[in-house]
Design a protein around this motif. Structure first.
Motif, PDB file in Angstrom:
ATOM      1  N   MET A 135      57.244  27.677  31.597  1.00  0.00           N
ATOM      2  CA  MET A 135      55.799  27.463  31.725  1.00  0.00           C
ATOM      3  C   MET A 135      55.312  28.044  33.052  1.00  0.00           C
ATOM      4  O   MET A 135      55.967  27.893  34.076  1.00  0.00           O
ATOM      5  CB  MET A 135      55.481  25.968  31.706  1.00  0.00           C
ATOM      6  N   ALA A 136      54.155  28.681  32.988  1.00  0.00           N
ATOM      7  CA  ALA A 136      53.558  29.229  34.209  1.00  0.00           C
ATOM      8  C   ALA A 136      52.994  28.081  35.038  1.00  0.00           C
ATOM      9  O   ALA A 136      52.538  27.074  34.508  1.00  0.00           O
ATOM     10  CB  ALA A 136      52.445  30.204  33.852  1.00  0.00           C
ATOM     11  N   LEU A 137      53.045  28.247  36.334  1.00  0.00           N
ATOM     12  CA  LEU A 137      52.467  27.248  37.232  1.00  0.00           C
ATOM     13  C   LEU A 137      50.950  27.355  37.201  1.00  0.00           C
ATOM     14  O   LEU A 137      50.396  28.443  37.070  1.00  0.00           O
ATOM     15  CB  LEU A 137      52.962  27.466  38.658  1.00  0.00           C
ATOM     16  N   ARG A 154      39.007  33.186  46.806  1.00  0.00           N
ATOM     17  CA  ARG A 154      38.986  34.191  47.871  1.00  0.00           C
ATOM     18  C   ARG A 154      39.603  33.638  49.155  1.00  0.00           C
ATOM     19  O   ARG A 154      40.424  34.293  49.799  1.00  0.00           O
ATOM     20  CB  ARG A 154      37.555  34.665  48.128  1.00  0.00           C
ATOM     21  N   ALA A 155      39.228  32.412  49.536  1.00  0.00           N
ATOM     22  CA  ALA A 155      39.750  31.810  50.762  1.00  0.00           C
ATOM     23  C   ALA A 155      41.254  31.611  50.690  1.00  0.00           C
ATOM     24  O   ALA A 155      41.981  31.911  51.649  1.00  0.00           O
ATOM     25  CB  ALA A 155      39.050  30.469  51.024  1.00  0.00           C
ATOM     26  N   VAL A 156      41.743  31.122  49.561  1.00  0.00           N
ATOM     27  CA  VAL A 156      43.189  30.906  49.388  1.00  0.00           C
ATOM     28  C   VAL A 156      43.937  32.232  49.476  1.00  0.00           C
ATOM     29  O   VAL A 156      44.940  32.358  50.191  1.00  0.00           O
ATOM     30  CB  VAL A 156      43.484  30.202  48.042  1.00  0.00           C
ATOM     31  N   CYS A 157      43.449  33.230  48.765  1.00  0.00           N
ATOM     32  CA  CYS A 157      44.127  34.533  48.753  1.00  0.00           C
ATOM     33  C   CYS A 157      44.117  35.193  50.126  1.00  0.00           C
ATOM     34  O   CYS A 157      45.126  35.757  50.552  1.00  0.00           O
ATOM     35  CB  CYS A 157      43.493  35.446  47.707  1.00  0.00           C
ATOM     36  N   ASN A 158      43.002  35.120  50.825  1.00  0.00           N
ATOM     37  CA  ASN A 158      42.937  35.696  52.165  1.00  0.00           C
ATOM     38  C   ASN A 158      43.846  34.961  53.141  1.00  0.00           C
ATOM     39  O   ASN A 158      44.543  35.596  53.939  1.00  0.00           O
ATOM     40  CB  ASN A 158      41.499  35.695  52.691  1.00  0.00           C
ATOM     41  N   PHE A 159      43.852  33.640  53.090  1.00  0.00           N
ATOM     42  CA  PHE A 159      44.667  32.871  54.016  1.00  0.00           C
ATOM     43  C   PHE A 159      46.160  33.122  53.797  1.00  0.00           C
ATOM     44  O   PHE A 159      46.902  33.346  54.752  1.00  0.00           O
ATOM     45  CB  PHE A 159      44.379  31.370  53.907  1.00  0.00           C
ATOM     46  N   PHE A 160      46.595  33.092  52.542  1.00  0.00           N
ATOM     47  CA  PHE A 160      48.021  33.245  52.255  1.00  0.00           C
ATOM     48  C   PHE A 160      48.441  34.701  52.055  1.00  0.00           C
ATOM     49  O   PHE A 160      49.602  34.993  51.832  1.00  0.00           O
ATOM     50  CB  PHE A 160      48.411  32.427  51.024  1.00  0.00           C
ATOM     51  N   LYS A 161      47.476  35.627  52.113  1.00  0.00           N
ATOM     52  CA  LYS A 161      47.751  37.067  51.943  1.00  0.00           C
ATOM     53  C   LYS A 161      48.415  37.339  50.593  1.00  0.00           C
ATOM     54  O   LYS A 161      49.462  37.990  50.503  1.00  0.00           O
ATOM     55  CB  LYS A 161      48.639  37.609  53.082  1.00  0.00           C
ATOM     56  N   ILE A 162      47.794  36.805  49.545  1.00  0.00           N
ATOM     57  CA  ILE A 162      48.299  36.989  48.187  1.00  0.00           C
ATOM     58  C   ILE A 162      47.160  37.485  47.305  1.00  0.00           C
ATOM     59  O   ILE A 162      45.991  37.419  47.682  1.00  0.00           O
ATOM     60  CB  ILE A 162      48.868  35.677  47.608  1.00  0.00           C
ATOM     61  N   SER A 163      47.507  37.969  46.118  1.00  0.00           N
ATOM     62  CA  SER A 163      46.485  38.484  45.211  1.00  0.00           C
ATOM     63  C   SER A 163      45.916  37.380  44.333  1.00  0.00           C
ATOM     64  O   SER A 163      46.600  36.400  44.012  1.00  0.00           O
ATOM     65  CB  SER A 163      47.069  39.586  44.322  1.00  0.00           C
ATOM     66  N   ALA A 164      44.686  37.577  43.928  1.00  0.00           N
ATOM     67  CA  ALA A 164      44.067  36.647  42.985  1.00  0.00           C
ATOM     68  C   ALA A 164      44.789  36.715  41.641  1.00  0.00           C
ATOM     69  O   ALA A 164      44.870  35.721  40.931  1.00  0.00           O
ATOM     70  CB  ALA A 164      42.588  36.978  42.827  1.00  0.00           C
ATOM     71  N   ASP A 165      45.337  37.883  41.299  1.00  0.00           N
ATOM     72  CA  ASP A 165      46.095  38.006  40.056  1.00  0.00           C
ATOM     73  C   ASP A 165      47.233  36.992  40.014  1.00  0.00           C
ATOM     74  O   ASP A 165      47.466  36.361  38.987  1.00  0.00           O
ATOM     75  CB  ASP A 165      46.681  39.411  39.905  1.00  0.00           C
ATOM     76  N   ASP A 224      47.302  33.919  37.411  1.00  0.00           N
ATOM     77  CA  ASP A 224      48.280  34.241  36.367  1.00  0.00           C
ATOM     78  C   ASP A 224      47.839  35.408  35.490  1.00  0.00           C
ATOM     79  O   ASP A 224      47.983  35.379  34.274  1.00  0.00           O
ATOM     80  CB  ASP A 224      48.549  33.014  35.494  1.00  0.00           C
ATOM     81  N   ILE A 225      47.296  36.435  36.121  1.00  0.00           N
ATOM     82  CA  ILE A 225      46.873  37.629  35.395  1.00  0.00           C
ATOM     83  C   ILE A 225      48.032  38.622  35.404  1.00  0.00           C
ATOM     84  O   ILE A 225      48.545  38.958  36.478  1.00  0.00           O
ATOM     85  CB  ILE A 225      45.618  38.245  36.042  1.00  0.00           C
ATOM     86  N   PRO A 226      48.453  39.092  34.241  1.00  0.00           N
ATOM     87  CA  PRO A 226      49.581  40.024  34.188  1.00  0.00           C
ATOM     88  C   PRO A 226      49.296  41.304  34.973  1.00  0.00           C
ATOM     89  O   PRO A 226      48.167  41.788  34.994  1.00  0.00           O
ATOM     90  CB  PRO A 226      49.735  40.343  32.702  1.00  0.00           C
ATOM     91  N   GLN A 227      50.335  41.838  35.568  1.00  0.00           N
ATOM     92  CA  GLN A 227      50.175  43.028  36.400  1.00  0.00           C
ATOM     93  C   GLN A 227      50.098  44.314  35.585  1.00  0.00           C
ATOM     94  O   GLN A 227      49.757  45.352  36.107  1.00  0.00           O
ATOM     95  CB  GLN A 227      51.321  43.116  37.398  1.00  0.00           C
ATOM     96  N   ASN A 228      50.410  44.242  34.296  1.00  0.00           N
ATOM     97  CA  ASN A 228      50.413  45.465  33.486  1.00  0.00           C
ATOM     98  C   ASN A 228      49.102  45.681  32.734  1.00  0.00           C
ATOM     99  O   ASN A 228      49.043  46.482  31.819  1.00  0.00           O
ATOM    100  CB  ASN A 228      51.574  45.431  32.501  1.00  0.00           C
TER     101      ASN A 228
END
Length: 77
Positions: A3-5, A52-63, A67-71
């Motif tokens: 299961m995806a988180l 946006r705040a979470v992604c900027n703070f942790f330096k991660i993608s919104a994808d 849980d958006i597939p990278q392909n």
């Protein structure tokens, strides 16, 4: 099948990896401890500013957080 988180589970994992409590992270993200708690346990959905705040703070993608597939392919203009 694994299961995806959820967004909240990922947020809690990231927060704990940084050894931050909810109050500390909330201040860094510009949200209250209560809202952070609600996001982590799934009582409320994140808005665009939260994501946006979470992604900027942790330096991660919104994808990753959403849980958006990278392909995925983007439409041609």
């Amino acid at each position: 099948m694994k299961m995806a988180l959820t967004f909240g589970e990922k947020l809690r994992y990231l927060r704990e990896e940084q050894e931050l409590n909810q109050t500390e992270l909330g201040k860094k993200l510009g949200i209250t401890q209560r809202k952070l708690s609600y996001l982590e346990c799934g009582k409320c959905e994140p808005n665009v500013d939260d994501i946006r705040a979470v992604c900027n703070f942790f330096k991660i993608s919104a994808d990753y957080m959403l849980d958006i597939p990278q392909n995925l392919k983007y439409p041609k203009k």
